[in-house]
Design a protein around this motif. Structure first.
Motif, PDB file in Angstrom:
ATOM      1  N   ALA A 288       9.873 -12.467 -32.737  1.00 34.96           N
ATOM      2  CA  ALA A 288      10.686 -13.649 -32.469  1.00 34.96           C
ATOM      3  C   ALA A 288      11.281 -13.592 -31.064  1.00 34.96           C
ATOM      4  CB  ALA A 288      11.786 -13.783 -33.511  1.00 34.96           C
ATOM      5  N   VAL A 289      11.711 -12.407 -30.638  1.00 36.45           N
ATOM      6  CA  VAL A 289      12.247 -12.250 -29.283  1.00 36.45           C
ATOM      7  C   VAL A 289      11.139 -12.473 -28.256  1.00 36.45           C
ATOM      8  CG1 VAL A 289      13.362 -10.683 -27.656  1.00 36.45           C
ATOM      9  CG2 VAL A 289      14.087 -10.707 -30.053  1.00 36.45           C
ATOM     10  N   ARG A 290       9.956 -11.949 -28.540  1.00 36.74           N
ATOM     11  CA  ARG A 290       8.830 -12.169 -27.630  1.00 36.74           C
ATOM     12  C   ARG A 290       8.497 -13.666 -27.534  1.00 36.74           C
ATOM     13  NH1 ARG A 290       4.431  -8.410 -30.166  1.00 36.74           N
ATOM     14  NH2 ARG A 290       3.108  -9.379 -28.579  1.00 36.74           N
ATOM     15  N   GLY A 291       8.540 -14.359 -28.683  1.00 36.34           N
ATOM     16  CA  GLY A 291       8.313 -15.799 -28.661  1.00 36.34           C
ATOM     17  C   GLY A 291       9.371 -16.534 -27.863  1.00 36.34           C
ATOM     18  N   PHE A 292      10.615 -16.125 -28.033  1.00 35.53           N
ATOM     19  CA  PHE A 292      11.731 -16.707 -27.289  1.00 35.53           C
ATOM     20  C   PHE A 292      11.504 -16.569 -25.781  1.00 35.53           C
ATOM     21  CE2 PHE A 292      16.055 -15.636 -25.505  1.00 35.53           C
ATOM     22  CZ  PHE A 292      16.561 -16.926 -25.517  1.00 35.53           C
ATOM     23  N   LYS A 293      11.044 -15.413 -25.361  1.00 32.21           N
ATOM     24  CA  LYS A 293      10.787 -15.207 -23.935  1.00 32.21           C
ATOM     25  C   LYS A 293       9.600 -16.046 -23.453  1.00 32.21           C
ATOM     26  CE  LYS A 293      11.540 -11.348 -21.900  1.00 32.21           C
ATOM     27  NZ  LYS A 293      11.491  -9.938 -21.423  1.00 32.21           N
ATOM     28  N   LEU A 294       8.565 -16.160 -24.286  1.00 36.76           N
ATOM     29  CA  LEU A 294       7.432 -16.996 -23.906  1.00 36.76           C
ATOM     30  C   LEU A 294       7.854 -18.457 -23.745  1.00 36.76           C
ATOM     31  CD1 LEU A 294       4.644 -15.549 -26.237  1.00 36.76           C
ATOM     32  CD2 LEU A 294       4.716 -15.391 -23.745  1.00 36.76           C
TER      33      LEU A 294
END
Length: 350
Positions: A288-294
């Protein structure tokens, strides 16, 4: 919750295990919810995740069923319910529980995947039980204008709650293709859109966007109604709500920059263990954090945790893992919050 109980309740909630019914329905070539042209995510009978992975089958379910014992959850947790304002001109979000949030945006009151029932189940005597009371008492809801409904699993499409909301507020529902058929008996005015389609609602535009998931209400309707997320654009900025998704190599987060800077992303962070079974359909907090950054979003809310136990992880594990993921990826904790029932957040402007 013991393994036997979890097996029964999760199967009841999301329709896992109906392999025979699925095959029979495919042979008839009939979809009871939706008829439309073949597309890059619809084969004429079923929806699917382009380039993605389908949900696990019965054999894997049994492997999980007889695997390690899931973490024990408390029988109940204390919640101090919020009493939201009647209207808010800017952007404030209050957590009700699981995937249900009250979004107060540009003078409108919006509910996501409303769920006030005691169980997420097709029956009232069995199924995943709410351990956290709703973060807003139903009687304290402000006038509801719009419901965003992401897909038809029982923890997201709760017919009893929809009947209650219709009786008191009579809002409009915007959902994805096929779910309007399921909602029709409630009397709610419903519009179903496809991925890539948009519709106007007051000062907002509502855009249907992909997520990597699936759908089912019973033993023979797997993936016959569409799932996905919504981007809201309007005078106070852009907001993304995803009810459920697997990370899917980041594909659900691609292409959303076309909506401009996202002021807020509402992303699922729970129901992810064990990973070998859940990872294709439920992202974990680090993803979810990786998605947020993307996405390049300014702020995020983590939901889909702490209200009903669907999978193996402990109740607080998603919240704790989110904190670790934020540190790992260099994201300030005040930008991405795992909101608990009753929490409210006036979202800072960009």
């Amino acid at each position: 919750m013991n393994r036997r109980t979890m097996f029964k309740t999760l199967a009841a909630t999301v329709g896992i295990g109906g392999v025979g019914g699925v095959v029979a329905t495919r042979r008839r070539g009939r979809n009871p919810y939706y008829e439309g042209p073949v597309s890059d995510h619809f084969d004429g009978v079923r929806f699917f995740n382009p380039e993605g992975k389908p949900p696990k089958g019965f054999r894997d379910l049994m492997r999980w069923r007889f695997g390690p014992t899931p973490a024990a959850w408390p029988e109940t947790v204390a919640v101090i319910p919020a009493k939201p304002a009647t209207r808010i001109d800017d952007l404030t979000v209050t957590m009700v529980g699981h995937a249900t949030l009250l979004v107060q945006m540009a003078g409108l009151n919006i509910l996501t995947d409303p769920f006030w029932s005691d169980r997420a189940s097709p029956v009232r005597f069995a199924g995943p039980t709410r351990i956290a009371p709703p973060g807003i008492a139903f009687a304290d809801l402000p006038p509801i204008d719009l419901i965003l409904l992401s897909h038809n699993h029982y923890d997201h499409l709760d017919i009893d709650t929809l009947h209650r909301v219709q009786a008191v507020h009579a809002p409009q529902v915007i959902t994805l293709l096929g779910n309007d058929t399921l909602i029709a008996p409630t009397g709610l005015q419903t519009q179903a859109i496809d991925w890539g389609e948009s519709t106007d609602f007051g000062p907002l535009q509502v855009h249907g966007v992909p997520s990597h998931h699936w759908s089912a209400r019973g033993m023979g309707d797997r993936s016959m109604a569409l799932w996905g997320g919504f981007v809201l654009t309007g005078p106070v900025g852009a907001l993304l709500f995803i009810g459920d998704t697997g990370f899917d190599e980041g594909r659900p987060y691609q292409g959303l920059q076309r909506f401009g800077p996202l002021r807020l992303a509402i992303l699922p962070i729970g129901a992810y263990a064990p990973r070998w079974f859940m990872q294709d359909q439920h992202q974990n907090p680090d993803e979810a954090v990786r998605g947020f950054k993307l996405l390049g979003a300014a702020h995020a809310i983590g939901h889909h945790w702490g209200t009903i136990q669907l999978t193996d992880e402990a109740r607080e594990a998603p919240r704790d893992a989110l904190s670790e993921g934020l540190k790992r990826h260099g994201v300030a904790p005040e930008r991405f919050r795992a909101m608990a029932p009753g929490d409210s957040w006036a979202i800072p402007s960009i």
